[in-house]
Design a protein around this motif. Structure first.
Motif, mmCIF file in Angstrom:
data_model
loop_
_atom_site.group_PDB
_atom_site.id
_atom_site.type_symbol
_atom_site.label_atom_id
_atom_site.label_comp_id
_atom_site.label_asym_id
_atom_site.label_seq_id
_atom_site.Cartn_x
_atom_site.Cartn_y
_atom_site.Cartn_z
ATOM 1 N N THR A 51 0.817 -1.216 0.000
ATOM 2 C CA THR A 51 0.000 0.000 0.000
ATOM 3 C C THR A 51 0.853 1.270 0.000
ATOM 4 O OG1 THR A 51 -0.194 -0.161 2.418
ATOM 5 C CG2 THR A 51 -2.009 -1.042 1.102
ATOM 6 N N SER A 108 -4.228 2.176 -2.991
ATOM 7 C CA SER A 108 -5.510 1.473 -2.931
ATOM 8 C C SER A 108 -5.278 -0.024 -2.738
ATOM 9 C CB SER A 108 -6.292 1.697 -4.231
ATOM 10 O OG SER A 108 -7.418 0.837 -4.282
ATOM 11 N N PRO A 109 -5.668 -0.597 -1.581
ATOM 12 C CA PRO A 109 -5.453 -2.026 -1.339
ATOM 13 C C PRO A 109 -6.120 -2.917 -2.379
ATOM 14 C CG PRO A 109 -6.023 -0.905 0.704
ATOM 15 C CD PRO A 109 -6.256 0.074 -0.398
ATOM 16 N N SER A 110 -7.345 -2.565 -2.781
ATOM 17 C CA SER A 110 -8.070 -3.391 -3.742
ATOM 18 C C SER A 110 -7.391 -3.362 -5.111
ATOM 19 C CB SER A 110 -9.522 -2.921 -3.868
ATOM 20 O OG SER A 110 -9.583 -1.557 -4.285
ATOM 21 N N TYR A 111 -6.912 -2.181 -5.522
ATOM 22 C CA TYR A 111 -6.232 -2.083 -6.815
ATOM 23 C C TYR A 111 -4.888 -2.801 -6.775
ATOM 24 C CZ TYR A 111 -4.377 -0.084 -11.136
ATOM 25 O OH TYR A 111 -3.850 0.076 -12.398
ATOM 26 N N GLU A 120 -4.137 -5.447 -4.968
ATOM 27 C CA GLU A 120 -4.392 -6.887 -5.068
ATOM 28 C C GLU A 120 -4.780 -7.290 -6.480
ATOM 29 O OE1 GLU A 120 -3.867 -9.290 -2.924
ATOM 30 O OE2 GLU A 120 -3.038 -7.812 -1.552
ATOM 31 N N LYS A 121 -5.484 -6.393 -7.163
ATOM 32 C CA LYS A 121 -5.869 -6.664 -8.549
ATOM 33 C C LYS A 121 -4.628 -6.785 -9.442
ATOM 34 C CE LYS A 121 -8.675 -4.638 -12.318
ATOM 35 N NZ LYS A 121 -7.582 -4.360 -13.289
ATOM 36 N N THR A 138 -2.810 -10.072 -8.751
ATOM 37 C CA THR A 138 -3.520 -11.197 -9.380
ATOM 38 C C THR A 138 -3.228 -11.260 -10.872
ATOM 39 O OG1 THR A 138 -5.302 -11.051 -7.735
ATOM 40 C CG2 THR A 138 -5.790 -12.218 -9.786
#
Length: 368
Positions: free
Chosen positions: A27, A32-35, A37-38, A41
């Motif tokens: 981070t 952005s944590p979600s971005y 992780e995206k 992936t």
């Protein structure tokens, strides 16, 4: 291949730089944590990144395919990290080795956020035999050179090979030997660090500095609790741990956090520090030559005041000791995030004048 400005490329190059990138630092690179992780992936699906989890440590490593891609795209930047038997190319699984790589990642993120170049293709190679004068000027600074780059100068580098320093940070007004102490007091060998200080003064004289440069130390660490450990350290039972000794005239501490990034921006920009000093001292009286305590000014009651926002361990200790010896009250001017640590450490009668970090960023640095 990815554009060098893309988030995926930035993530891959940071993994290349440190060998294994700690997952808990993601981070700091991608807020952005979600971005974040995206992206992880997607990079895994493209077989460019893999997760290494062992001994409760989770990190990201490059695949062979990713190394080839980065080397093809920018060989000058990645050659030293992704070829040969280097620790960033042949990553070991021992906890101590992995933690060392994690500490590199933490400090490089701080340098990156402070806008300090450190990749080979971003700076002249001054640590090499037969270097040419004039390839580096004050206008290029600040720049960071890792301890690995010292080896390019040949046998002379063996004198400092056991130093705990990560490298040297060249600022317009001085050179900083840079250390990362993590979340504990780092190991320390006085004579080795004195040799590093002497080496930097000798090697950098007249290039890029005029005469022998001033050499200071910057200690980075996990948080301000680590700063307290350093302030109170006496070297441990065997005197093998850090103590604020005379190897450097100044030891500055900053955490590898957003707060530390702001402080680093100041430490490498003397003009900015001078402007801040003038602003902070504008409401104080001038220094009193007859006052036997290191200070920068006096308040309305004649109490000595000191600027401590640069968190110089030596100066903080001298001010505290001086006030105690002479039975005086004092004023310490520092950032708000530094105060809890200082209150815990200081024993003299000291009033704090706080700099609001958030307001400082917006009003002084003009950051959002």
């Amino acid at each position: 291949m990815y554009p060098s400005t893309s988030q995926k490329y930035r993530l891959l190059e940071m993994v290349a730089l440190c060998g294994e990138f700690p997952a808990d630092q993601l981070t700091r690179l991608i807020p952005s944590p979600s971005y974040g992780e995206k992206l992880i992936t997607e990079l895994k699906a493209q077989k460019l990144l893999r997760t290494h989890y062992r001994d409760h440590l989770r990190g990201y490593r490059l695949t062979g395919r990713a190394k080839q891609m980065l080397l093809a795209q920018n060989p000058e930047r990645f050659r030293d990290f992704l070829t040969g038997n280097t620790e960033t190319n042949q990553v070991r699984s021992e906890v101590t080795r992995r933690l060392r790589l994690y500490q590199k990642a933490e400090t490089y993120l701080t340098l990156l956020s402070a806008g300090i170049p450190f990749f080979a293709d971003q700076k002249p190679d001054i640590f090499r035999e037969g270097r040419e004068a004039g390839i580096l000027s004050m206008g290029n600074l600040p720049l960071f050179y890792s301890s690995r780059e010292f080896k390019h100068i040949g046998p002379e580098a063996t004198k400092i090979r056991n130093s705990r320093s990560m490298g040297v940070l060249l600022a317009p007004h001085c050179a900083y030997a840079l250390y990362n102490t993590g979340d504990h007091v780092l190991k320390w060998e006085y004579r080795t660090e004195v040799r590093l200080n002497a080496f930097l003064q000798h090697y950098l004289q007249d290039f890029p500095y005029t005469g022998h440069p001033k050499v200071r130390a910057i200690l980075t660490g996990k948080d301000m609790d680590t700063a307290y450990q350093l302030l109170t350290s006496t070297g441990g039972y065997k005197k093998s741990l850090f103590v604020a000794d005379t190897s450097y005239e100044h030891f500055h501490y900053l955490p590898n956090t957003t707060e530390g990034e702001t402080l680093l921006k100041l430490l490498v920009r003397p003009r900015l520090m001078k402007q801040l000093d003038q602003l902070l001292l504008s409401d104080l009286g001038s220094r009193q030559p007859n006052l036997p305590i290191d200070h920068d000014g006096v308040d309305a009651s004649g109490n000595p005041a000191v600027l401590a926002y640069d968190f110089d361990l030596h100066r903080i200790n001298r001010f505290n000791t001086g006030l105690n010896v002479y039975g005086r009250k004092g004023v310490m001017i520092c950032f708000d995030f530094q105060i809890p640590c200082l209150k815990r450490y200081l024993t003299a009668d000291i009033r704090f004048s706080s700099i609001d970090l958030s307001k400082f960023r917006k009003g002084f640095l003009h950051e959002p």
